[in-house]
Structures are given as C-alpha cells and as structure tokens.
Design an enzyme around this catalytic site. Structure first.
Site, short mmCIF file in Angstrom:
data_model
loop_
_atom_site.label_atom_id
_atom_site.label_comp_id
_atom_site.label_asym_id
_atom_site.label_seq_id
_atom_site.Cartn_x
_atom_site.Cartn_y
_atom_site.Cartn_z
CG HIS A 1 38.34 80.60 39.90
ND1 HIS A 1 39.14 79.75 39.21
CD2 HIS A 1 37.13 80.53 39.30
CE1 HIS A 1 38.46 79.19 38.22
NE2 HIS A 1 37.22 79.65 38.26
CG ASP B 1 41.38 86.38 39.61
OD1 ASP B 1 40.88 86.94 38.61
OD2 ASP B 1 41.09 85.23 39.96
CD GLN C 1 33.69 86.79 37.76
OE1 GLN C 1 32.87 87.54 37.21
NE2 GLN C 1 33.86 85.54 37.38
CE LYS D 1 36.05 84.36 34.07
NZ LYS D 1 35.03 83.33 34.18
CB CYS E 1 36.20 76.96 39.86
SG CYS E 1 35.76 76.08 38.37
#
Ligand code: PLP
Length: 423
Positions: free
Chosen positions: A121, A219, A222, A245, A385
């Site tokens: 991202h 990261d 997700q 999220k 993104c």
C-alpha cells in the site's frame, strides 16, 4: 448461510437506498460499526469525558484508567509482552510514518538498505522513499510478476548485510494473503537456498531478515481483522494495524514496537504528554509508550477500539470467520467463471480468503462501482492506493470486493447477477 445473525448488531446495515438494502463490500477500506462500539464511544462522551494523563480529579483519573486498560487489552489481543509495546496512533499510515521518524531516521545511515515488496500500500512505500532520499539509503523491492506471484527467487540477492529494515504487508489489500502469492516451486527454491524449515513465506522472510541483522515491520492492516496475530510467535519488531478496519472507529490505530528497541526510539512529535521536564533550553522525554503519544490523544477512539476488540474476542471465532469468508469468496469465484470478460487478479484464483479484485476488459472499474451503487452495493474501484502493484499487473485500476463478518451468500448472488447484467 442465507441470514447472518451478526447483522442485527450493525445498525448501518439496515439502511435502504433506492429501495435496496445496503450491501457493503468495501470492508478492506473500512468496516461498519456494531452498536457496542458506537455505544462505548457515546457513553464515554456522556459520562466519562475528561483529559487523560493530566487531571488530578476523579473523572480524569477514570478516563486515564479506561484508556490504559485498552492498551493492556490490545497487548493481550496480539500477545505483546508488555502494554508499553503498544502505541496508539491515528492508523497504519501514521504508525509507519512514526517508525520512519522515530527509529529509522536515527538508526539508518547512508548506504544502508530497506527492502519492501511491490505489493505494498502507498503508506508502506512513501515514508521509505522519502527517507531513502533524505539519508542516501537504497530502497529495494521484491518484484511482483504480471501473473500476481511475488518473485521471491530474487530474495537471496536483495536481502544483504546492508539491509537494515524489511517492511512488508501480511495481506495485500488487492491480491490477499502474501503467502498465497508465492508459488510452490519458488518457495522450495527459497527453503533450499536458505536451508530453512519455515512453513510459510512470512515466517521465512522474518527469519532470514533477522539473520542478516535487519529489523522487520509488518503491515497487518488487512490481516489483523481476520486472523489471530501473535507478535511473539511472529517475532516481528514493528507491527501496525488500524481500528477502523476491524469494527472500531476511524482515527485510531495501533503501533507495536518490541521492547528491546525502546532504547533506540526518539520522539516523532514534540509537545505535552511525551515530556518529563522542560527548561528554557531543553527537555527530557518520558519512556515508551508516552514518548510517542504527544498531545491529547483520540481518547474516545481508543475506548471504541477497546469495544471492537471485546466484540471480536467474545463473539468471533477467527477460524470460523475464515471458513465463512473463504466459502463466500469461492461462491463468487465459481459464479464469476460464467461471466465473460471478468479477469480475477492474482494467481490461484480459488485461493482467496477475504478479498477479490478483478477487472472487466470492456468496462472501467469506476463505471462498475457507479452502476452497483444504484443498487446500494458498495465496492471499491481504482488503484486501491497500490499503484506499483497495478503497474506490475500492467493495468491501472480494478474493482475490489472485500468481506467481513456480516456478509452473506445472498449478497454475493445479487452482486453476480448484476455484474452479469451489466456485462
Ligand atoms: N496498508 C494496507 C495493506 C491497507 O490496506 C491500508 C488501508 O487500506 C493501509 C495500509 C492504510 O491504512 P490507514 O488508511 O488506516 O492508515
């Protein structure tokens, strides 16, 4: 699985537009919020609002206590050793920028290298591009092939003794789980080259990065909403995720920093809250995590995060959730086979866990999203993104559907029907 009982917990899902019930399939961008989260934040403002870490009166102390309890709860959620390893941020983007400013800026020097992947991202690209320019650092990329597999055969050349940070996403927000983007033969090549017995690519990359003396930033934007994260098992040095999220409010995120790195962390922002003693000439800083939380924080947001984590811990079994999401992905993928001109992005078309991106040869993604919007169906369209990722796939944009705990097969059947009609 026609009716999902959890839907009753989400007031926004019952709203209609043009006579159509909301079908929300943009969960990778942000999720809807359950009553429990809305109520916790509302209650905080109604009964407990006060500044934290400053007031001597009861209300302020209660607010401070509630805020710090969420820090402990978050540490438990990802199995951190200590709540001092948890920093509250505005979200993943903010968290990565803090790592760049408070650790990498001081610890990395000219000639050092940072390794990322072409899946990232923008928020896990731009801070490193910027730092590389400022400090004469080399930013290296594990390339993505046109078919959506990660070319991990490049790793032995890319990961060197000069690599000081390896920063990568656990799940791409376009193609899904990074482990599923490494082909079997490429993985065998890696395990042989490194004599590694690790069972998946994430573990192998962390293991090999540490062997070279590099630190690892994960990261988990997700990943954290869908699977149990255990930072001690992962052995990562930094990990970031966003509350919004995973049922929580916007403007609130989590940055985990392993305790052994704390002596090397410098403040990223200066002001009240992070400081211990100030004279006209200088200041001395507090310890972690206050060191990185200058100014009045998003207290109600953190309280909302706490309610979201409670909801996920008490009501959701991550294994069952994954089964449900995979079944829904497979349903979409099966039915999409009969629609001409749909191209599912990434390898292993039937290995999608909670999000699917696709492009339609003859229709721009924005037109697909606008058409579905007439039926109150929300999907993401554009580059998500992740422009370098789309460049590798030789496309500029795609449509993405992303699922969460409240989605149903009925919703996906309606989506398929409308896509067939559109095409
Ligand atoms: N990383 C990934 C993989 C993402 O999907 C996102 C958001 O979509 C981000 C980082 C940025 O998260 P935020 O906008 O919450 O800062």
């Amino acid at each position: 699985m026609i009716f999902n009982h959890r839907r009753n917990d989400f007031p926004s899902l019952s709203h209609k537009y043009n006579g159509h019930q909301l079908i929300y399939l943009d969960n990778a961008a942000t999720t809807q919020k359950p009553y429990a989260v809305i109520k916790a934040m509302n209650d905080f403002y109604v009964t407990s609002n006060a500044p934290i870490h400053r007031g001597i009166y009861r209300l302020a102390e209660e607010a401070t206590y509630s805020y710090e309890m969420v820090r402990q709860q978050t540490a438990n959620f990802i199995n951190a050793v200590s709540p001092s390893e948890i920093v509250f941020t505005h979200g993943v983007t903010h968290g990565i920028n803090i790592v760049a400013a408070s650790w990498a800026y001081h610890m990395l020097h000219e000639g050092d290298e940072i390794l990322i992947t072409q899946l990232e991202h923008h928020s896990n690209i731009l801070p490193w591009q910027d730092l590389a320019k400022k400090k004469g650092i080399l930013l290296k990329w594990i390339p993505l092939r046109k078919d959506g597999t990660l070319d991990v055969t490049t790793l032995p050349q890319l990961l060197t003794n000069r690599t000081k940070l390896v920063a990568f996403t656990m799940h791409s927000n376009v193609l899904g789980d990074i482990n599923s983007l490494v082909s079997h033969s490429d993985y065998q090549f890696l395990t042989k080259s490194y004599h590694s017995s690790q069972q998946d690519f994430i573990s192998l990359l962390i293991e090999q990065s540490h062997k070279k003396g590099a630190r690892v930033l994960l990261d988990a934007a997700q990943a954290a909403p869908h699977e149990k994260i255990d930072v001690q098992q992962l052995t990562c040095d930094f990990l970031v995720f966003s509350a919004h999220k995973m049922l929580g409010p916007t403007g609130c995120g989590i940055l985990y920093i392993k305790q052994e790195l704390h002596p090397h962390i410098k403040p990223a922002s200066l002001g009240g809250g992070m400081v211990y003693n100030v004279t006209q000439q200088e200041y001395s800083s507090r310890n972690m995590p206050s060191l990185l939380e200058a100014g009045t924080p998003h207290t109600a947001g953190v309280i909302g995060l706490g309610a979201a984590l409670t909801y996920l811990t008490e009501k959701i079994n991550f294994i069952e959730l994954q089964e449900q999401e995979t079944a829904l992905c497979n349903l979409f993928l099966m039915q999409a086979q009969s629609i001409p001109n749909i191209q599912i992005l990434g390898p292993n078309a039937f290995n999608k866990k909670h999000l699917i991106s696709f492009s339609i040869k003859t229709i721009h993604s924005h037109d697909v999203a606008a058409y579905l919007d007439n039926y109150n169906i929300c999907v993401r369209a554009g580059n998500h993104c992740a422009q370098p990722l789309h460049q590798a796939l030789e496309i500029t944009n795609s449509v993405r559907i992303s699922l969460y705990i409240y989605n149903t097969d009925r919703e996906l059947k309606k989506l398929i029907k409308l896509l067939s009609k559109l095409i």
